[in-house]
Design an enzyme around this catalytic site. Sequence first.
Site, mmCIF file in Angstrom:
data_model
loop_
_atom_site.group_PDB
_atom_site.id
_atom_site.type_symbol
_atom_site.label_atom_id
_atom_site.label_comp_id
_atom_site.label_asym_id
_atom_site.label_seq_id
_atom_site.Cartn_x
_atom_site.Cartn_y
_atom_site.Cartn_z
ATOM 1 N N HIS A 22 14.003 1.157 6.057
ATOM 2 C CA HIS A 22 14.203 2.566 5.822
ATOM 3 C C HIS A 22 12.574 2.202 5.227
ATOM 4 O O HIS A 22 12.568 2.242 3.934
ATOM 5 C CB HIS A 22 14.750 3.321 5.660
ATOM 6 N N ASP A 66 8.804 7.721 9.947
ATOM 7 C CA ASP A 66 9.976 7.970 8.756
ATOM 8 C C ASP A 66 9.299 9.382 8.486
ATOM 9 O O ASP A 66 8.398 10.103 8.693
ATOM 10 C CB ASP A 66 9.356 7.273 7.598
ATOM 11 N N TYR A 116 -6.418 -1.953 2.114
ATOM 12 C CA TYR A 116 -6.270 -2.847 1.883
ATOM 13 C C TYR A 116 -5.186 -3.175 1.130
ATOM 14 O O TYR A 116 -4.471 -4.053 1.020
ATOM 15 C CB TYR A 116 -7.616 -3.131 2.060
#
Length: 144
Positions: A22, A66, A116
């Site tokens: 998770h 999520d 990034y």
Amino acid sequence: MLKGIPKILSPELLKVLCEMGHSDRIVIADGNFPAESMGKNSIVIRMDGHGVPEILDAVLQLFPLDTYVEDPVRLMEVMPGDPAKTPIWDTYKEIISRYDDRGSAAVGYVERFAFYEQAKTAYAIIATGESAVYANVMLQKGVV
């Protein structure tokens, strides 16, 4: 071979998806993304002969997004002044809508260099042969 598993998902990728917990993140990167340098602390999976949409669709068949965050799907923002067009984002939103009731509301946008930095902490990066620009997508795993 297994029943019900999209054929595009390799044993290596299935293992990675299963290992992720998770809130772990995975990046499905376009062909211009510096997957190897960004993924020095991640697992890099090469899928050069495939595009991001087909991989995104296959992954989301198995991967819960999520529900505890606003944007479990993150896209790299277009740099200011860059005339690039991003029609592939509409394709992503259609795919996401098939697997998450929030649809495009589950999608957030992250400035290129911040993307990034987040990618450097991803559990895994899938390097694709996608030729569309700004076609990188980051998914945050939810619970089953």
